[in-house]
Design a protein around this motif. Sequence first.
Motif, PDB file in Angstrom:
ATOM      1  N   ASN A   4      52.109  15.466   9.245  1.00 21.94           N
ATOM      2  CA  ASN A   4      52.636  16.297   8.164  1.00 21.94           C
ATOM      3  C   ASN A   4      53.776  17.177   8.644  1.00 21.94           C
ATOM      4  OD1 ASN A   4      50.943  15.306   6.200  1.00 21.94           O
ATOM      5  ND2 ASN A   4      49.395  16.871   6.513  1.00 21.94           N
TER       6      ASN A   4
ATOM      7  N   LEU B  24      56.880  15.066   8.653  1.00 27.65           N
ATOM      8  CA  LEU B  24      57.369  14.852   7.283  1.00 27.65           C
ATOM      9  C   LEU B  24      58.028  16.111   6.735  1.00 27.65           C
ATOM     10  CD1 LEU B  24      54.458  12.747   5.743  1.00 27.65           C
ATOM     11  CD2 LEU B  24      56.702  11.951   6.502  1.00 27.65           C
TER      12      LEU B  24
ATOM     13  N   CYS C   6      61.341  16.424   8.330  1.00 25.61           N
ATOM     14  CA  CYS C   6      62.264  15.420   7.780  1.00 25.61           C
ATOM     15  C   CYS C   6      62.831  15.882   6.441  1.00 25.61           C
ATOM     16  CB  CYS C   6      61.567  14.072   7.629  1.00 25.61           C
ATOM     17  SG  CYS C   6      61.334  13.199   9.183  1.00 25.61           S
TER      18      CYS C   6
END
Length: 75
Positions: free
Chosen positions: A2, A5, A8
């Motif tokens: 997580n 992500l 990102c």
Amino acid sequence: MNQILDLCEKLKKAWEDTKAFLESKRTDSGIVSDEDTATYEKMEANVLALTREIERLERQEEMDAKFGAVAGSLI
């Protein structure tokens, strides 16, 4: 995962903001002022820092998986 992500998403937004800033500051002749160049370079440095952190976390995950598999095979 997580965390990767999340980073990102931050990277994507930071890069889009950086590109938009640069395009908004170009003059008709395509030149960016020294002041705006300095701001862009700070924004770009943030994008690169986020990229490096994502790469570090990805390598860490790979190593965790690799060493976890090795440790599991020793049991």
